[in-house]
Design a protein around this motif. Structure first.
Motif, PDB file in Angstrom:
ATOM      1  N   ALA A  34       0.670  -1.622   0.276  1.00  0.00           N
ATOM      2  CA  ALA A  34      -0.180   0.216   0.146  1.00  0.00           C
ATOM      3  C   ALA A  34       0.520   1.337   0.159  1.00  0.00           C
ATOM      4  O   ALA A  34       0.460   2.105  -0.134  1.00  0.00           O
ATOM      5  N   THR A  35       2.061   0.913   1.068  1.00  0.00           N
ATOM      6  CA  THR A  35       2.949   2.398   0.773  1.00  0.00           C
ATOM      7  C   THR A  35       3.492   2.743  -0.853  1.00  0.00           C
ATOM      8  O   THR A  35       3.650   4.000  -0.828  1.00  0.00           O
ATOM      9  N   LEU A  54      -6.352   8.521 -11.825  1.00  0.00           N
ATOM     10  CA  LEU A  54      -5.460   8.600 -11.119  1.00  0.00           C
ATOM     11  C   LEU A  54      -6.808   7.800  -9.583  1.00  0.00           C
ATOM     12  O   LEU A  54      -6.289   6.415  -9.425  1.00  0.00           O
ATOM     13  N   ILE A  55      -7.948   8.117  -9.707  1.00  0.00           N
ATOM     14  CA  ILE A  55      -8.599   7.344  -8.642  1.00  0.00           C
ATOM     15  C   ILE A  55      -9.073   6.171  -9.582  1.00  0.00           C
ATOM     16  O   ILE A  55      -8.842   5.241  -8.100  1.00  0.00           O
ATOM     17  N   ASP A 102      -5.451   6.774   1.471  1.00  0.00           N
ATOM     18  CA  ASP A 102      -5.895   5.134   0.823  1.00  0.00           C
ATOM     19  C   ASP A 102      -5.392   3.964   1.232  1.00  0.00           C
ATOM     20  O   ASP A 102      -5.621   4.172   2.009  1.00  0.00           O
ATOM     21  N   MET A 103      -5.401   3.274   0.501  1.00  0.00           N
ATOM     22  CA  MET A 103      -5.116   1.760   1.470  1.00  0.00           C
ATOM     23  C   MET A 103      -3.703   1.727   2.319  1.00  0.00           C
ATOM     24  O   MET A 103      -4.413   1.559   3.659  1.00  0.00           O
ATOM     25  N   ALA A 104      -3.207   2.555   2.352  1.00  0.00           N
ATOM     26  CA  ALA A 104      -1.926   3.064   3.373  1.00  0.00           C
ATOM     27  C   ALA A 104      -2.717   4.185   4.540  1.00  0.00           C
ATOM     28  O   ALA A 104      -2.288   4.007   5.465  1.00  0.00           O
ATOM     29  N   GLU A 150      -4.481  12.439   1.031  1.00  0.00           N
ATOM     30  CA  GLU A 150      -4.432  11.835   0.164  1.00  0.00           C
ATOM     31  C   GLU A 150      -4.592  10.528   1.182  1.00  0.00           C
ATOM     32  O   GLU A 150      -4.124  10.234   2.154  1.00  0.00           O
ATOM     33  N   PHE A 157      -7.550  13.367  -2.009  1.00  0.00           N
ATOM     34  CA  PHE A 157      -7.446  11.331  -3.032  1.00  0.00           C
ATOM     35  C   PHE A 157      -8.088  10.939  -2.217  1.00  0.00           C
ATOM     36  O   PHE A 157      -8.234  10.810  -0.993  1.00  0.00           O
ATOM     37  N   ASP A 161      -9.181   7.058  -1.952  1.00  0.00           N
ATOM     38  CA  ASP A 161     -10.277   5.347  -2.325  1.00  0.00           C
ATOM     39  C   ASP A 161     -10.870   4.533  -1.658  1.00  0.00           C
ATOM     40  O   ASP A 161     -11.622   5.443  -0.443  1.00  0.00           O
ATOM     41  N   SER A 162     -11.021   4.056  -2.501  1.00  0.00           N
ATOM     42  CA  SER A 162     -12.225   2.249  -1.411  1.00  0.00           C
ATOM     43  C   SER A 162     -12.463   2.092  -0.186  1.00  0.00           C
ATOM     44  O   SER A 162     -12.962   2.048   0.690  1.00  0.00           O
ATOM     45  N   LEU A 179       1.525   3.073  -2.951  1.00  0.00           N
ATOM     46  CA  LEU A 179       0.372   3.915  -4.055  1.00  0.00           C
ATOM     47  C   LEU A 179       0.895   5.738  -4.742  1.00  0.00           C
ATOM     48  O   LEU A 179       0.488   5.308  -5.282  1.00  0.00           O
ATOM     49  N   LYS A 180       1.562   5.406  -2.892  1.00  0.00           N
ATOM     50  CA  LYS A 180       1.490   6.962  -3.096  1.00  0.00           C
ATOM     51  C   LYS A 180       2.074   7.739  -4.167  1.00  0.00           C
ATOM     52  O   LYS A 180       2.196   8.306  -5.213  1.00  0.00           O
ATOM     53  N   ILE A 212      -2.916  -5.110  -4.460  1.00  0.00           N
ATOM     54  CA  ILE A 212      -2.209  -5.226  -2.627  1.00  0.00           C
ATOM     55  C   ILE A 212      -3.172  -5.934  -2.055  1.00  0.00           C
ATOM     56  O   ILE A 212      -2.753  -6.774  -0.997  1.00  0.00           O
ATOM     57  N   GLU A 213      -4.309  -5.772  -2.197  1.00  0.00           N
ATOM     58  CA  GLU A 213      -5.115  -6.404  -1.294  1.00  0.00           C
ATOM     59  C   GLU A 213      -4.847  -7.906  -1.940  1.00  0.00           C
ATOM     60  O   GLU A 213      -5.106  -8.864  -0.428  1.00  0.00           O
ATOM     61  N   HIS A 244     -13.693  15.445  -7.469  1.00  0.00           N
ATOM     62  CA  HIS A 244     -13.884  14.175  -7.111  1.00  0.00           C
ATOM     63  C   HIS A 244     -14.370  13.150  -6.201  1.00  0.00           C
ATOM     64  O   HIS A 244     -14.301  12.156  -5.780  1.00  0.00           O
ATOM     65  N   ARG A 259       1.105   7.187  -7.490  1.00  0.00           N
ATOM     66  CA  ARG A 259       0.295   8.475  -7.627  1.00  0.00           C
ATOM     67  C   ARG A 259       0.988   9.654  -8.526  1.00  0.00           C
ATOM     68  O   ARG A 259       0.904  10.610  -9.451  1.00  0.00           O
ATOM     69  N   ALA A 307      -5.082  -1.234  -5.890  1.00  0.00           N
ATOM     70  CA  ALA A 307      -5.412  -1.645  -4.417  1.00  0.00           C
ATOM     71  C   ALA A 307      -5.767  -3.309  -4.380  1.00  0.00           C
ATOM     72  O   ALA A 307      -5.247  -3.911  -3.763  1.00  0.00           O
ATOM     73  N   LYS A 313       0.862  11.293 -12.261  1.00  0.00           N
ATOM     74  CA  LYS A 313       0.240  12.451 -12.002  1.00  0.00           C
ATOM     75  C   LYS A 313       1.287  13.267 -13.199  1.00  0.00           C
ATOM     76  O   LYS A 313       0.290  14.768 -13.601  1.00  0.00           O
ATOM     77  N   GLY A 321      -5.851   4.059  -8.875  1.00  0.00           N
ATOM     78  CA  GLY A 321      -5.925   3.302  -7.996  1.00  0.00           C
ATOM     79  C   GLY A 321      -6.652   2.403  -6.965  1.00  0.00           C
ATOM     80  O   GLY A 321      -5.920   1.361  -6.364  1.00  0.00           O
ATOM     81  N   GLU A 322      -7.887   2.606  -7.354  1.00  0.00           N
ATOM     82  CA  GLU A 322      -8.769   0.859  -7.679  1.00  0.00           C
ATOM     83  C   GLU A 322      -8.229  -0.343  -7.873  1.00  0.00           C
ATOM     84  O   GLU A 322      -8.439  -1.095  -7.227  1.00  0.00           O
ATOM     85  N   GLY A 367      -7.522  13.345 -12.611  1.00  0.00           N
ATOM     86  CA  GLY A 367      -7.472  13.058 -10.989  1.00  0.00           C
ATOM     87  C   GLY A 367      -8.357  11.765 -10.824  1.00  0.00           C
ATOM     88  O   GLY A 367      -8.730  10.605 -10.639  1.00  0.00           O
TER      89      GLY A 367
END
Lengths: 1401, 103
Positions: free
Chosen positions: A1283-1284, A1311-1312, B21-23, B19, B51, B53-54, A1286-1287, A1322-1323, B77, A1290, A1319, A1294, A1315-1316, A1308
């Motif tokens: 997860a770390t 990116l969202i 997010d998952m983190a 942001e 930002f 996310d889910s 991801l930033k 990563i899950e 967003h 992005r 994610a 970007k 991101g999903e 944007g």
């Protein structure tokens, strides 16, 4: 091991057993092999046999069994190994030549041959020389020899030329034979016209011989000073090769007391002599100041010059022979033939001179006579006129009439002046008729009436003489065409003659019809004429001696005139007489055709002689006592009867006049067999049946005259040589020349004596016999020639061939002449191409007249062969037609050898392209199949269990092959399967004697006959394949190692988008190179690229390269800049042996921005090509290779890639060409990049390789690296599934989106969505694998923003009680994106996202 | 621009920036859990979130049942994410007054 230094590296070691020795390698029959076995090879530069490389052994196995003389030169010293056929050619150089270095063996020809050999040794192409002249010392003296040979390189294991294969033929005999034949042929064309005298003939002959100094370095021709008198002194008439000091001719006389005694001896004895050494050289000394060059001539032949009909030689021909040729039998025979040719020329010249002299004398005499009588007659007429005139006046003077007594006297004067006047007129008539000035004006005449009229005028005179005069002239059945004036003179002269010689009795005149002619007879009872006088009666001015006559007046001209006048009418006159009883003169005159015009003048002035002679000849069955008499008072002596030995010859008499024909026949019959013909046409017909040895022909004849007959005879090769003697009534030099020019051998002018005729016929028969002897001898010579020889007419008719010709073509008997199409031409139906070729060759031969050509022929037994025809031609001076002489040499074997060479060359070329053993076998198999036109070809080896198995090719394996392959397969011999008739069904030979053995087999369907030569050819090709196979095996090993290493060393197989790399190995040798490239994905959207080039090649270079490459990679990954990397590499390289001087180009490309940082270490500049066509060269500042000079810190430079720019990195193999500056190479590379396909790194890399590759392939290894920055360079990033991460992702995405001008809203949203997608991965990773990587790519194309997110896990759908967590993610993506696609599979999940973007501008 | 994540509590109001997010979602969860709800229901100011996310949405859903008020920038967003996921139905949404919407 001992022995000298081995040029070849010993290849065996403990593990590999040596399987050959001198005993096995040189096994086989023959003295040469024995000598090769005995040789202590260890003492030669080649070293012991056991150390010899495979190439040498393979070559030896090719050379030794060959029946073509072959020689092998091996190693830099060209040590010699050759076969038996070669031994037989090198004379005394054997046995020293065995294993002798070539330079020691051939010092005398090394100037010529050495450079050729050096050229081949240095890697040049094979050499071929034809008819090369070499002065060679093989029999103890420097000998002029000729050779046709080829030098072919033999490649050693390392590809360089290790030896030379020499195939050679001694063509000395052929070259010499042709040269000598040319000389003789040329000498034969010596024209009589060009040589008026014997001296001229001699000079012309020697001048011709001067063109052939090689065989005839010295020629001296001596002739007797007075040939006709056979004088006792000889004079040097012409010479070549002596006294060439520019001082011109000097008289040299030879006699019993002066000059070279040998010359005099030969002139006296007629026996050839030979002198040696000093004596030979001194022969030339006698020419003032002249001297044979010492050392040049050591042998001289002295040959008599003989002319037919003369007992003693008329001269001597001295020939100094070439010191470079042994004076052997062919040479001696050649010189002999030269002397004979000169003799023939002399004979012709002398005969011609004699003829001319004689004709000139006769013509002059005749003219003098004519002049004399003409003058006398004219002189007499003037005083006669002055006498007759006054007498007539006195008798007619009525004013002063004469007294009777005076009148009576003057009337007597008048009568006699009248008679005298008539006599003078008669003389003039005869003279005129002789010189052709008296034409007959024939008109239709009632001959009987006219004759009676003339007779009437004699009535009174006869009566007064007391003679009875009876005239019996009844009307004739036909009108005759006569000149009435002449007829009157004929009748009057005969009657007057009868009156004159008849004292008592009667004179009777009768005119009767004789069929085609009118017959006038005047008989008297006069004194008669003795038999020996009768032929003379009609001679001018002949008067019968001692006869009682009424009158002594007359100059004997009357009867001569009668004869002439009768001749003019085409008639004849004769006399029958008996002394004391009387004479009868009979004149026969043809009535003449009503339409006929004037008969040519002088046509048959000979007629009277004929009749006379005939009458004088004894009856048949008796030998002639004497010939005819031509001139009064010149009675010939009796001619002794010729021996009947001459009877073998046949003389054809061609004469339209039956009487003369009979006369000639009677004259000739006792000596020769006589055939007769009435005219030229009849003669030709007769000749068809009987070939005469001599033709005696009249000139004027109906249907076909003598000249035309002569032309026909000369034009027909079968009769061209038959001597022709012409008879003509036309006297004078010009007439004779006309006859001789037309090609007559001799020319007899009527009148001639029978003695002279016989002598001429005999002489000409002898000359012809001489010619025929010469011809027979020539036949013998040509038959003894080794080469086939033929003579052709200009219509292609083959007139003559020799034994060798018949042998060559297998025809025992040939019809003569043979007309095209010849039986030895290839059949037009079966082999149309060859037939046309042969036909074209003949056409070309006839058109060009000389040259040489190759012609396909078929023997009588159907076997094909190729011949080389050397031909030339000469124009027959008699007929003006060309005759062609051609020698044929069987070059089938040579062509086969050449073909063999071509096959080997072709095979070599194909094998050179072959990269491995399979290629070699495939190429060899195909080549063999084509060469032998076999239906099938297979390569057979053994499978794992040892059973024969077809490795390659399509074809059945028959038992024969199976058995041969299963059993012990012997090396270097063919295996053949034949049918009952001995025809070959299968032929095979080993191409690899290793384990398992491998063989090539050919199958023939149907089976075919295969001569030994074909089998050895098969074996030879197999040997070549075998040789190539051995090299290919080594190559295979090398290549396997090379490829493995290259694969392990070269950069990553998978490259980031936009990159392409290529590696092109050098053509030769195939080794691992020192070139490398590398592409390293670095953090932060950066890619490190490296291209480098280590010095050297092979494994050492590869190892160095590997270390440098790894070091470079590590340094880049440590986030070093390119300058730092190279600086560090400098230090690193100093620690690694062999790493110095490596060149490197190192760059870091920031993909998002296109910024390039780079540093160069002595490497060629990278090429940066911009989309607008501009280009930059990224060159280094103070750029020097690694680890050479201390450079401190390597500088770094910057460049900017635009969207659409291309960056090309490469090693120097891409741009370096021999004899070309680097700038040219770089420009070529720039061009290749410019012209190449844009936007496609891989296609562009291929294009660059293709566009810059030399035709023969790269000389050096070439590595190249292409980076193409897309118009919108795609975003590509991989992160760990944490997860770390991801930033950072992005953030990078970007930035990229901003750079790509994607609107902020869309960016944007993307990116969202991304991101999903991440994610989810990563899950997944949390649960299964934390090492998981997630890669993200972004791209903009055609208004669509796309993302691809992939991982190696599966899409996780909500399954537990957690409310729809992943459902949120999916919903978010679908809400924000225009298109979402999730592809899950066992190997991972890929999420594809797409969003339409609309640029503001 | 988007700063790092932070969540500050003042009584019942948690202000979130940066942001999510998952983190960072666990931090968000901790911040909410520590909020003092004695003065009223939970208010989350998300107007400075750049930002979301889910993972963040999942945290919000966990607290939506006990009454949740969200302050958002309209049209952003973040708002869209909340709408898409149905949070705007589950919670009270109030528009930020300060015009903190990105320009």
């Amino acid at each position: 091991m001992g022995g000298g230094p081995a040029v070849n590296r010993p290849v065996m070691n403990g593990a590999e057993e040596v399987r050959w020795s001198a005993e096995t390698l040189f096994a086989g029959p023959g003295e040469t092999r024995a000598k090769l076995r005995e040789t202590d090879w260890a003492r030669t530069p080649l070293g012991p046999v056991e150390s010899w490389p495979a190439e040498l052994r393979a070559a030896i196995r090719t050379v030794l069994p060959s029946e073509i003389p072959m020689l092998l030169w091996w190693g830099p010293e060209l040590v010699q190994i050759f076969n038996d056929a070669y031994t037989s050619m090198i004379g005394a150089k054997y046995p020293e030549a065995v294993a002798q270095p070539a330079r020691q063996c051939w010092p005398e020809v090394w100037d010529e041959v050495g450079p050729l050999a050096e050229h081949v040794l240095a890697g040049g192409a094979a050499n071929y020389a034809e008819n090369q002249r070499l002065f060679m010392r093989r029999h103890g003296y420097l000998e002029e020899t000729y050779w046709t040979f080829s030098y072919s390189p033999i490649a050693g294991e390392d590809g360089s030329v290790a030896g030379i294969l020499v195939a050679t033929t001694d063509v000395t005999a052929t070259v010499l034979g042709n040269r000598r034949l040319d000389t003789l042929r040329e000498l034969g064309t010596l024209s009589i016209a060009a040589a008026d005298t014997a001296d001229d003939a001699c000079r012309a002959a020697v001048a011709m011989l001067a063109r052939q100094r090689t065989d005839l370095p010295v020629v001296m021709a001596y002739l007797r000073t007075d040939i006709l008198a056979e004088g006792d002194e000889l004079r040097l008439v012409a010479s070549v090769g002596v006294g060439e000091d520019g001082r011109g001719p000097v008289e040299v006389l030879v006699s019993v007391t002066t000059g070279p005694p040998e010359v005099w001896r030969v002139a006296e004895s007629g026996q050839p002599e030979q002198v040696h050494g000093r004596a030979a050289r001194q022969l030339g000394v006698f020419r003032s100041g002249g001297r044979l060059e010492p050392g040049r001539v050591d042998e001289a032949l002295l040959l008599p010059l003989q002319v037919s009909g003369r007992a003693r030689p008329v001269g001597v021909l001295v020939v100094g022979t070439s010191p470079y040729r042994e004076l052997d039998e062919p040479y001696r025979a050649f010189v002999g033939l030269v002397a004979d040719r000169v003799s023939t020329a002399l004979t012709d010249a002398l005969a011609y001179a004699g003829e001319r002299r004689r004709n000139a004398a006769l013509a002059e005499l005749d003219q003098a006579k004519t002049r004399f009588f003409s003058n006398v007659s004219h002189e007499l007429r003037t005083p006669l006129t002055l006498i007759a005139g006054p007498v007539e006046e006195s008798l007619a003077d009525g004013a002063h009439p004469l007294p009777p007594a005076q009148r009576e006297r003057l009337e007597m004067v008048r009568r006699n002046t009248g008679r005298l006047r008539r006599l003078v007129d008669n003389v003039l008539d005869v003279v005129r008729s002789e010189s052709g000035r008296l034409p007959a004006r024939k008109e239709p005449t009632d001959l009987a009436a006219q004759t009676r009229g003339i007779a009437d005028s004699f009535e009174f005179v006869m009566h007064r003489a007391g003679l009875r005069f009876v005239v019996d002239a009844p009307a004739l059945p036909r009108t005759a065409r006569v000149d009435r004036d002449m007829w009157e003179k004929i009748v009057a002269n005969l009657l007057s003659n009868a009156l004159k010689f008849t004292l008592t009795g009667e004179v009777r005149l009768s005119l009767s019809d004789g069929g085609d002619e009118a017959v006038l007879a005047v008989s008297d009872t006069g004194v008669g004429i003795a038999a020996d006088q009768q032929p003379l009666l009609f001679e001018r001015f002949h008067r019968v001696r001692g006869n009682a006559a009424r009158s002594q007046e007359g100059a004997g001209i009357g009867l001569a005139l009668v004869s002439e006048l009768v001749d003019l009418h085409g008639g004849s006159v004769g006399v029958a007489s008996e002394p004391g009883v009387g004479s009868t003169f009979t004149v026969r005159i043809p009535y003449g055709e009503p339409a006929s015009t004037a008969t040519p003048v002088g046509q048959s002035s000979v007629q009277r002689y004929v009749d006379e002679s005939v009458r004088w000849l004894p009856e048949a069955g008796e030998l002639p006592a004497a010939g005819g008499v031509l001139e009064a008072g010149k009675l010939p002596a009796a001619t002794p009867a010729a021996p009947s030995a001459e009877g073998a010859n046949t003389v054809l008499v061609v004469e339209d006049n039956p009487d003369l024909r009979t006369f000639l026949t009677t004259l000739l019959a006792p000596h020769w067999h006589v055939e007769v013909a009435a005219d030229g046409q009849a003669a030709l017909e007769r000749i068809e049946a009987v070939q005469p040895d001599l033709v005696l022909t009249d000139v004027m004849m109906p249907r076909m005259d003598g000249f035309e007959l002569l032309g026909r005879l000369r034009g027909d090769p079968r009769t061209a040589l038959v001597p022709v003697v012409m008879l003509s009534g036309r006297a004078g030099q010009e007439s004779a020349l006309e006859g001789l020019d037309a090609g007559a051998d001799d020319y007899l002018v009527k009148p001639f004596s029978s003695q002279e005729l016989l002598a001429r016929v005999r002489t000409n028969l002898e000359l012809a016999k001489l010619r025929n002897d010469e011809s027979a001898w020539r036949t013998a010579i040509t038959d003894s020639l080794q080469e086939a020889f033929c003579i052709l007419a200009d219509d292609g008719a083959v007139l003559e061939v020799n034994d060798a010709f018949r042998r060559l073509l297998g025809f025992d008997v040939l019809p003569s002449p043979v007309m095209p199409p010849y039986p030895w031409w290839p059949d037009a139906g079966d082999e149309p191409a060859e037939h046309q070729q042969a036909e074209a060759a003949l056409r070309n031969l006839l058109a060009s007249g000389s040259g040489r050509t190759r012609i396909p022929l078929r023997r009588a037994d159907g076997r094909g062969l190729w011949v080389e025809a050397v031909f030339s031609s000469f124009r027959d001076t008699d007929t003006g037609r060309r005759t062609y002489v051609s020698t044929l040499r069987d070059i089938t074997d040579e062509l086969l050898a050449a073909e063999r060479q071509a096959v080997l060359t072709r095979l070599s070329n194909r094998l050179a392209e072959a990269r491995d053993t399979r290629d070699v076998l495939a190429a060899g198999m195909v080549e063999l199949q084509q060469l032998f036109a076999a239906q099938h070809a297979i390569v057979v080896s053994r499978d794992g269990s040892g059973r024969p198995a077809v490795m390659m090719g399509a074809g059945p394996v028959v038992d024969t092959v199976r058995q041969a392959m299963a059993g012990t397969v012997s090396d270097h011999e063919t295996h053949v399967d034949t049918d009952d008739a001995g025809r070959v069904r299968w032929i095979g030979a080993l191409v690899d004697a290793g384990q398992p053995p491998t063989a090539v087999w050919l199958q023939f369907e149907p089976a075919r006959a295969m001569p030994d030569s074909d089998r050895s050819r098969f074996l030879m090709v197999c040997g070549t394949i075998s040789h190539a196979l051995q090299r290919a095996k080594i190559y295979d090993v090398q290549r396997t190692v090379a490829l493995t290493l290259q694969r392990s060393i070269l950069g990553p197989a998978e490259l980031p988008a936009g990159f392409a790399v290529r590696y092109e190995p050098a053509v030769e040798p195939l080794e691992v190179g020192g070139d490398w490239y590398d592409v390293i994905q670095l953090p932060d959207d950066e890619v490190g690229v490296v291209v480098g080039d280590c010095v050297g090649r092979g494994l050492v270079a590869a190892a160095v390269m590997g270390q440098l490459r790894s070091a470079c990679r590590a340094l880049l990954l440590q986030a070093k800049g390119p300058g730092e990397v190279l600086t560090a590499l400098d230090d690193f390289a100093r620690m690694i042996p062999g790493a110095g001087s490596t060149t490197v180009f190192c760059a870091i490309i920031h993909q998002a921005t296109g910024r390039v940082r780079y540093s160069v270490a002595g490497h060629p500049p990278a090429i940066l090509q911009h989309p607008d066509g501009d280009h930059e060269l990224l060159d280094g500042v103070r750029s020097i290779p690694l680890a050479t000079l201390p450079v401190g810190t390597r500088p770094e430079q910057m460049a900017q890639l635009r969207a659409g720019s291309t960056l090309l990195l490469y090693t120097d193999g891409l741009i370096e060409r021999r004899r070309e500056s680097l700038d040219v190479g770089i420009a070529r590379a720039v061009r290749a990049v410019t012209e190449g396909p844009a936007r496609q790194a891989a296609a562009l890399a291929d294009h660059v390789v293709t566009a810059t590759r030399p035709d023969a392939g790269y000389d050096d290894d070439t590595a190249l690296l292409v980076y193409h920055r897309a118009e919108r360079a795609p975003f590509a990033m991989s992160i760990s599934a944490r997860a770390t991460e991801l930033k950072g992702l992005r953030s990078a995405a970007k930035r990229w989106l901003a750079d790509a001008d994607v609107p902020a809203d869309r960016a944007g949203e993307m990116l969202i969505a991304v991101g999903e997608a991440c994610a989810n991965a990563i899950e997944h990773a949390y649960r299964f694998d934390s090492q998981e990587q997630v890669s993200v790519q972004l791209s903009v194309d055609d208004g669509q923003l796309r993302a691809v997110v992939s991982d190696t896990g599966s899409w996780v759908e909500p399954a537990d009680g957690r409310p729809d967590v992943r459902g949120h993610g999916r919903r978010i993506m679908e809400a924000f994106m225009d298109d979402v696609a999730i592809e899950g599979g066992p190997n991972g999940t890929t999420v594809r996202l797409m969003k339409e973007i609309h640029h503001g501008g | 621009m988007a700063g790092d994540f932070s969540a500050q509590r003042r009584a019942n109001v948690v202000t979130v920036t940066g942001e999510v997010d998952m983190a960072t979602a666990p931090e968000l969860r901790e911040a909410i859990a520590a909020a003092d709800l004695s003065g009223g229901r939970l208010v989350l100011d998300l107007s400075a979130v750049t930002f979301l996310d889910s993972a963040g949405v999942a945290v919000l859903f966990d607290y939506a049942a006990q009454g949740l008020e969200l302050i958002v920038t309209p049209g952003s967003h973040i708002t869209m994410v909340l709408e898409v996921t149905g949070l705007t139905q589950a919670a009270t949404v109030r528009h930020a007054t300060g015009g903190s919407e990105d320009g």
